[in-house]
Every structure is written in structure tokens, then in C-alpha cells.
Design a protein around this motif. Structure first.
Motif, short mmCIF file in Angstrom:
data_model
loop_
_atom_site.label_atom_id
_atom_site.label_comp_id
_atom_site.label_asym_id
_atom_site.label_seq_id
_atom_site.Cartn_x
_atom_site.Cartn_y
_atom_site.Cartn_z
N TYR A 131 1.22 -1.32 0.07
CA TYR A 131 0.13 0.02 0.05
C TYR A 131 1.05 1.21 0.14
O TYR A 131 2.13 1.46 0.11
N ASP A 132 -0.22 2.25 -0.63
CA ASP A 132 1.09 4.04 -0.46
C ASP A 132 0.66 4.70 1.10
O ASP A 132 -1.15 4.53 1.59
N LEU A 133 1.14 5.17 2.01
CA LEU A 133 1.18 5.28 3.34
C LEU A 133 1.69 7.03 2.92
O LEU A 133 2.21 7.78 2.58
N TYR A 134 0.24 7.88 3.30
CA TYR A 134 0.15 8.83 4.00
C TYR A 134 0.41 9.07 5.02
O TYR A 134 -0.73 8.94 5.70
N ARG A 135 0.96 10.27 5.54
CA ARG A 135 1.21 11.13 6.67
C ARG A 135 0.57 12.21 6.03
O ARG A 135 1.07 13.41 6.53
N ILE A 153 -4.06 6.30 4.97
CA ILE A 153 -3.84 7.55 5.90
C ILE A 153 -3.83 7.89 7.46
O ILE A 153 -4.17 7.00 7.75
N GLU A 154 -2.09 7.92 7.90
CA GLU A 154 -2.20 8.57 9.31
C GLU A 154 -2.48 9.56 9.15
O GLU A 154 -2.22 11.10 8.82
N PHE A 170 -6.22 5.25 8.31
CA PHE A 170 -7.66 4.79 7.78
C PHE A 170 -7.55 4.37 6.29
O PHE A 170 -6.24 4.81 5.89
N ARG A 171 -7.97 3.45 6.14
CA ARG A 171 -7.74 2.47 5.05
C ARG A 171 -8.78 2.55 4.23
O ARG A 171 -9.01 2.02 4.47
N TYR A 172 -8.00 2.99 2.52
CA TYR A 172 -9.04 3.20 1.14
C TYR A 172 -8.43 1.63 0.27
O TYR A 172 -7.70 1.82 0.30
#
Ligand code: C2O
Ligand code: CU
Ligand code: CU
Length: 472
Positions: free
Chosen positions: A58-62, A101-102, A140-142
Motif C-alpha cells: 500500500y501507499d502510506l500518507y501522513r 492515511i495516518e 484510515f484504510r482505503y
């Protein structure tokens, strides 16, 4: 609570919005007035996609919801609320590749992230039960297991959401997929997201929020800039418009009513492109168009303006300055995406939207939001048909309905089949006072509690929301 005076004002002003049928709006002359700022003095900011951390699956964004001082009016700064420190950030995701997204909350109010238009499990839908308290964070998991579309991310904490969105915390979320990539539509720098909204700014840059102030927000912002200009090449562009306003509807026209091509709505591409001269973008809606600037000589300036203004407002939204020529391998194919088959409805529901002046609340089927009440329980895999009735004839207030989790099809409005501009998938539908619309929807997999509500944020804050619980 609305007092009588603000209520009358609200009614009268909403009447301007609502009671004007589109046919009349077409002939209306844009109203000119002294604007607080001279239009077209600042360039459009085109957001670059945020860079995630790329992990195996997955791609992780903060993203931190926090205040920031940003330049909006020339020579001033405005204290705004942001997702990550800037206005109108952009996330670009790929179908089949999940995004996590954190969200850290550095505001002093609760914040709950919601992917508007997203097909996401209940724990990541931004339900008020999952609010992130100040100083806390949450994942939050999309899954991104849905067709390409333009979505947006905003707060859903009940009570704080209207102000959080108004103060600027809204991200655009573009989901791409191979089917759409294969089409020859304009791409790369010629595919531009435009967040549209209104605002009230004082001369010193102060952003003023008033829950009931929807008719006193005369500054139009595009990607956070007031009535900017955008230098374009004489070729085709794709514009993804996202209306992040609390209450403002944009009824857009280009130049003197020039033609453009409507290609997509909330849920992505229309079945076929629709040549258009007017584009309605109601709060929370996404509308996508292709504009071909090759028909204008280099040096032309073409203004995008809204035909639905309150008295004294300047209608200009954005100006396109054609500054150069360019090759254009792009085109708009005659068919874009097949119509989804949602099946034959087996369940009917009605959503009567109304304002209750006694209680000062906006209601759905006579009830204000109650986090302890589940309004209905759709069964997964069963197609439903919903009738949305706007009962606010006296107050002439437009209302919308936005169910979380699934897109729907517009079946008809006032008994007339939906037109080609509404032939694709939608997630938010606005209905004028005294009118009704029917939509078809099918919930497919996720269980749990999800919201449905009017997306005029003042109404939502004043109760116009309910909950559905999906069950197998
Ligand atoms: Cu923009 Cu509950 O959604
Ligand atoms: Cu939503
Ligand atoms: Cu409403």
C-alpha cells in the motif's frame, strides 16, 4: 439555532438559489459589483500529487489536520485549517492499490477523515464514532477497489465538520485505473484538479466563519486562490472540478457561453461525452469537463463565471489565458464507460427533507440526526430505489442527499428520466424545493454503520443526517 431574522434571510437568499429554474438561469445576466479584490491578479496553483511512502502492499500518507497561515489575498496571510499544511492538496491513487492515511489531529477540535465517494470499510469511513481527538492519530484504510473517479477527503466529525471544511481542510483524491488510462483523454499537465469554493475574507486576510453566513461569502477560491488566472496552451485540457463549499452552488459558463465537453461526474466517466454550455456543480459534487482551447487564438482570455450569484457578488471564478500553442494527441472518444447494471429494485425508501422552524433543525423524514438511532438496514446485494423529496417549498431551500459507501444511478427527476449529464454514477444529488428525484442503489460488501445526509454543511450540522447499517 436560527433566529427569525436569519431564517427569513436564509429563506430569501436560498430562494435566489433554488427557485430559479435552470432555463431562466441560462438567460440571466451575470451581476457585476465591486469585488473585494481585483479578479485575475494571482495565478492558479496547480497542486502536485503528495508523495506517499511506498510500501509493498500500500501507499502510506501522513496527513496532519492543522492550522497554517497561507497567502490567499495578495499581501496578507490567512489562518486556515489544512490537511498537511497547504490548501487543496492532491492524492493520486491507483485502482487495486490500497492507500493508508495516518491522520494526526493537531487541531483543537475533533476531526474524522472521510473519503467522499470512497467504497471503504466502516472503520475507515469517518463515522463520528471514530473521531480523532485533538492530539491523537488514527489510520484510515482505503482499498481503492472501485472504478476511477475524482473524490475528496474531508472531516466528518459531527459539529466540527462544517467549520473544518470551511476553514480549508479538504483534499482532492483522484483514483485512476487502466480502463481510463487506455482512453486518449488529456493527461499529465493537461489534467488539472480545481477545487471550487466561496469564502468571506476580511481585507487583512482573516477568514470569517458563520454557520448561517452562506449568502455572505463573496470571494470565490480556486485551489485556494481568489479568482485566479491560469495560463493554458491552445489544446485540450481535462478539468476535474470539486465543489468543496459549505453551501455554494456554481452554475458555470465559459466565455460567452462557449461549448465544452462534460465527461464525468461523482462516480467517474459518463457513458458518453455530453457537449455542454452550462455546468452545475453543487456542494460536494465533482464534475469533469474537457475544454478545447485550440479554437481560441493565442492571446485570448476566457472567463469561467457562475450564473448563480447573490446580489452584489462578482460572477467571475477563473480566467484562462491562452499563451502558447502545443501539440495535442488527446481526444474525447464517443463512448467513455459502459453504464453500470445495478439490477432490478426490490426495496423502496423515501427521504423527505425539510426544515423545522420551531426546532431550528433540518430533518430527514421528520427526524434530526441521532447517533444512537439506525434509520434503516439495507441488505447486501439487494437493489433499492430511493425517492428524495424536498419538502421545503415555504423556505425554498435546496437539499441534497449523499449516501456513503456506494454510488447510485439517477433514475428520474419529477418523473422525467435523468438526462445525459446525469447518466453516470453519482454519490450526491441535489433536489430543488417542491421537487423529487429517484435513485437506484445497491450495497454490495461492507457491513456496519454508514451515514447518509444532506451535503449543505449548515443543514448537516443542524441535523440533516441519518445512519444505515448494512447487514448480510
Ligand atoms: Cu462528503 Cu458524509 O460526506
Ligand atoms: Cu461521503
Ligand atoms: Cu439540506
Amino acid at each position: 439555532m436560527l433566529n427569525r431574522r436569519s431564517l427569513l434571510k436564509a429563506g430569501a437568499a436560498a430562494g435566489v438559489l433554488a427557485a430559479v429554474p435552470v432555463g431562466l438561469v441560462l438567460g440571466a445576466q451575470p451581476r457585476r459589483a465591486a469585488a473585494a479584490t481585483t479578479p485575475f491578479t494571482v495565478p492558479l496553483r496547480v497542486p502536485r500529487p503528495l508523495r506517499p511512502t511506498r510500501l509493498a502492499d500500500y501507499d502510506l500518507y501522513r496527513l496532519t489536520s492543522r492550522e497554517a497561515d497561507v497567502a490567499i489575498l495578495p499581501g496578507t496571510t490567512s489562518r486556515v485549517r489544512t490537511l498537511g499544511g497547504a490548501l487543496s492538496p492532491l492524492i493520486v491513487a491507483r485502482r487495486g492499490r490500497p492507500v493508508i492515511i495516518e491522520q494526526a489531529n493537531a487541531l483543537d477540535v475533533p476531526f474524522s477523515m472521510h473519503l467522499h465517494g470512497g467504497h471503504v470499510p466502516a472503520h475507515s469511513d469517518g463515522h463520528p464514532d471514530n473521531e480523532v481527538a485533538p492530539g491523537r492519530s488514527r489510520l484510515f484504510r482505503y482499498p481503492n477497489n472501485q472504478p476511477a473517479s475524482t473524490m475528496w477527503v474531508h472531516d466528518h466529525s459531527h459539529h466540527a465538520h462544517a467549520e473544518n471544511i470551511y476553514r480549508g481542510a479538504a483534499a482532492t483524491y483522484v483514483l485512476t485505473d487502466p480502463a481510463e488510462d487506455a482512453l486518449p483523454l488529456p493527461k499529465g499537465q493537461y489534467d488539472v484538479t480545481l477545487q471550487l469554493r466561496d469564502a468571506k475574507l476580511e481585507d487583512d486576510g482573516t477568514l470569517v466563519y458563520d454557520l448561517h453566513g452562506f449568502q455572505d461569502r463573496p470571494t470565490f477560491l480556486v485551489n485556494g486562490s481568489p479568482r485566479p488566472y491560469f495560463e493554458v496552451a491552445a489544446r485540450k485540457y481535462r478539468f476535474r472540478l470539486v465543489n468543496t463549499s459549505n453551501e455554494r452552488a456554481f452554475v458555470l459558463r465559459l466565455g460567452e457561453g462557449d461549448e465544452f465537453t462534460h465527461i464525468a461526474t461523482d462516480g467517474g466517466l459518463l457513458p458518453a461525452p455530453v457537449p455542454s454550455r452550462i455546468l452545475q456543480v453543487w456542494p460536494a459534487e465533482r464534475q469533469e469537463i474537457v475544454v478545447d482551447f485550440s479554437k481560441y487564438p493565442v492571446g485570448s482570455k476566457i472567463v469561467l463565471s457562475t450564473m448563480m450569484t447573490f446580489p452584489g457578488e462578482a460572477p467571475e471564478v477563473l480566467r484562462f489565458d491562452v499563451v502558447r500553442t502545443a501539440d495535442d494527441p488527446s481526444s474525447v472518444p464517443a463512448t467513455l464507460r459502459p453504464v453500470a447494471d445495478l439490477g432490478t429494485p426490490a426495496v423502496e425508501r423515501t427521504f423527505a427533507m425539510s426544515f423545522d422552524p420551531q426546532r431550528g433543525q433540518h430533518l430527514i423524514n421528520g427526524k434530526p440526526f441521532d447517533v444512537n438511532r439506525v434509520d434503516f438496514r439495507p441488505k447486501l446485494g439487494v437493489t433499492e430505489i430511493w425517492t428524495i423529496e424536498n419538502k421545503d417549498v415555504d423556505f425554498t431551500i435546496p437539499h441534497s442527499l449523499h449516501p456513503h459507501l456506494e454510488h447510485f444511478q439517477v433514475v428520474d427527476r419529477n418523473g422525467k428520466p435523468a438526462g445525459p449529464n446525469e447518466a453516470g454514477l453519482k454519490d450526491t444529488i441535489t433536489v430543488m424545493p417542491g421537487e423529487s428525484a429517484r435513485i437506484k442503489i445497491k450495497f454490495t460488501d461492507y457491513t456496519g454503520r454508514f451515514m447518509f445526509h444532506c451535503h449543505l454543511m449548515g443543514h448537516l450540522t443542524m441535523g440533516m443526517m441519518g445512519q444505515m447499517e448494512m447487514a448480510r
